[in-house]
Enzyme design. Structure first.
Site, short mmCIF file in Angstrom:
data_model
loop_
_atom_site.label_atom_id
_atom_site.label_comp_id
_atom_site.label_asym_id
_atom_site.label_seq_id
_atom_site.Cartn_x
_atom_site.Cartn_y
_atom_site.Cartn_z
N ASP A 241 6.87 45.67 19.83
CA ASP A 241 5.55 45.54 20.43
C ASP A 241 4.84 44.28 19.97
O ASP A 241 3.93 43.79 20.62
CB ASP A 241 4.70 46.77 20.13
CG ASP A 241 5.22 47.95 20.91
OD1 ASP A 241 6.22 48.55 20.49
OD2 ASP A 241 4.65 48.24 21.98
N ASN A 251 7.29 48.25 15.87
CA ASN A 251 7.96 48.96 16.95
C ASN A 251 7.69 50.45 16.76
O ASN A 251 7.01 50.86 15.80
CB ASN A 251 9.47 48.66 16.96
CG ASN A 251 10.14 49.14 18.23
OD1 ASN A 251 9.64 48.92 19.34
ND2 ASN A 251 11.26 49.83 18.12
O1 MRU Z 1 4.69 54.06 22.72
P1 MRU Z 1 5.67 53.33 23.58
O2 MRU Z 1 6.62 54.22 24.30
O3 MRU Z 1 4.98 52.36 24.50
O4 MRU Z 1 6.53 52.47 22.55
C1 MRU Z 1 7.47 51.56 23.07
C2 MRU Z 1 8.24 50.85 22.03
O5 MRU Z 1 8.05 51.01 20.85
C3 MRU Z 1 9.23 49.81 22.52
O6 MRU Z 1 10.33 49.74 21.68
C4 MRU Z 1 8.54 48.45 22.60
O7 MRU Z 1 7.36 48.52 23.33
C5 MRU Z 1 9.42 47.42 23.21
S1 MRU Z 1 9.70 47.67 24.92
C6 MRU Z 1 10.71 46.44 25.48
#
Ligand code: MRU
Length: 356
Positions: A241, A251
């Site tokens: 993220d 992440n």
């Molecule tokens: O809470 P989420 O489902 O949005 O979390 C997503 C993640 O942690 C992903 O690994 C990250 O956003 C990368 S997506 C290419």
């Protein structure tokens, strides 16, 4: 790539943002047509659309929805409406830098075209949001091409959460090298961590790999150590993220534990990161804002109480992994290896389209 589009814009300026409602997967593949910015904010907040690149695109489309009907009497009013929409959408989720990256990009577009009639500026905003979808596909494919040679025929790779097509427009970041290895005829198998508390690994990663025909095995998060100890895993790849300037990265909660395990067992640990997820303004991962979510996601996940009523719950949605656990960061502009500070800086210096 997954055979469905995670998010797209349908029609002209009076059209809709169409996205897969990911809260319903894997039981139902249903699309949600979003017509106003409040619904888009809710979709981001509730993880109907999720994953850093996908929420960036969703926010850009949300900006279009926010201002498309406004008939401002002057440019200042229009700019104020654009800025309000950006602040509102940014408030939905704090950790993924792609969200504010996308809203800032829309704000710059507006400021740079204020000489045009406002209706034309609105059309440019829509074109920009659509461009982001195309760019995302290009970027993810580049990550896929660069990452694919790291996967050997017969390998099993482990991933955490969902950094797949469902987290982007279609290809995914962490999944792109896997999709390309699979398409090239390599036999590649994936262990998908279930990913408590919202089960993005079991519900989403397993679903999309199955759609594409990549063999996948779901394990609960606490089984990762066991499969690594049994030498069943040759590589780990996750999305992110936000990557800080020194290579620390945020992440999904649980990633830190997987990274520590990979180091212990001598397994290479890769982060797939589009440059839109790299925040060179942050010196280290210590200052990445971490979203905390509702306690009910832990105590009453999916409608069933699994902890006593009134019990204290802590529910951080992300963790930060120090760069010392990372073997390499795979971006669309190249693979960065330690020392990450130097490598990431060089990545942006090489490209005039740097965002910092
Ligand atoms: O809470 P989420 O489902 O949005 O979390 C997503 C993640 O942690 C992903 O690994 C990250 O956003 C990368 S997506 C290419």
């Amino acid at each position: 790539m997954i055979p469905v589009k995670t998010i797209e814009w349908i029609g002209g300026l009076d059209g809709v943002a169409r996205l897969i409602d990911q809260t319903l997967l894997p039981n139902e593949l249903r699309y949600l047509d979003v017509r106003d910015v409040e619904t888009m904010w809710e979709a981001i907040k509730m993880l109907r659309v999720r994953g850093a690149p996908a929420i960036g695109i969703a926010a850009a489309m949300g900006m279009v929805l926010a201002v498309r009907d406004c008939a401002p009497t002057c440019r200042d009013d229009f700019c104020a409406a654009v800025d309000r929409a950006a602040a509102y959408l940014n408030s939905a989720r704090p950790t993924a830098v792609n969200l504010s990256w996308a809203t800032r990009r829309m704000q710059s577009l507006v400021v740079n075209h204020l000489a045009l009639p406002i209706e034309d500026v609105k059309r440019l905003m829509l074109a920009e949001a659509r461009t982001m979808v195309d760019e995302d596909n290009t970027v993810c494919q580049a990550i896929g091409r660069l990452g694919e040679p790291l996967i050997c025929d017969g390998d099993s790779w482990l991933t955490h959460c969902n950094a797949g097509g469902l987290a982007t427009a279609q290809w995914g970041t962490a999944t792109a090298p896997i999709y390309m290895a699979h398409a090239a005829g390599k036999r590649v198998h994936v262990f998908a961590d279930e990913t408590r508390p919202l089960l993005q690994g079991a519900r989403l990663t397993a679903w999309e790999l199955q759609q594409v025909g990549v063999p996948v095995t779901v394990i609960t998060d606490n089984m990762a150590a066991m499969v690594m100890a049994q030498r069943k895993v040759q590589g780990v790849i996750v999305g992110t993220d936000r990557v800080a300037a020194n290579g620390d990265f945020a992440n999904k909660i649980g990633t830190l534990g997987v990274a520590i395990l990979a180091k212990e067992f001598g397994i290479p640990f890769y982060v797939a990161a589009p440059t839109s997820s790299i925040d060179m303004q942050l010196a280290s991962g210590d200052s990445i804002p971490i979203e905390e979510r509702r306690p009910e996601e832990v105590s009453e996940g999916f409608g069933r109480r699994t902890a006593p009523p009134g019990i204290r719950i802590y529910n951080p949605a992300f963790d930060v992994t120090p760069h010392r656990y990372v073997t390499a960061i795979i971006t669309e502009r190249g693979i960065v290896r330690p020392p990450f500070g130097e490598g990431l800086r060089a990545l942006f210096e090489r490209s005039p389209s740097s965002r910092w």
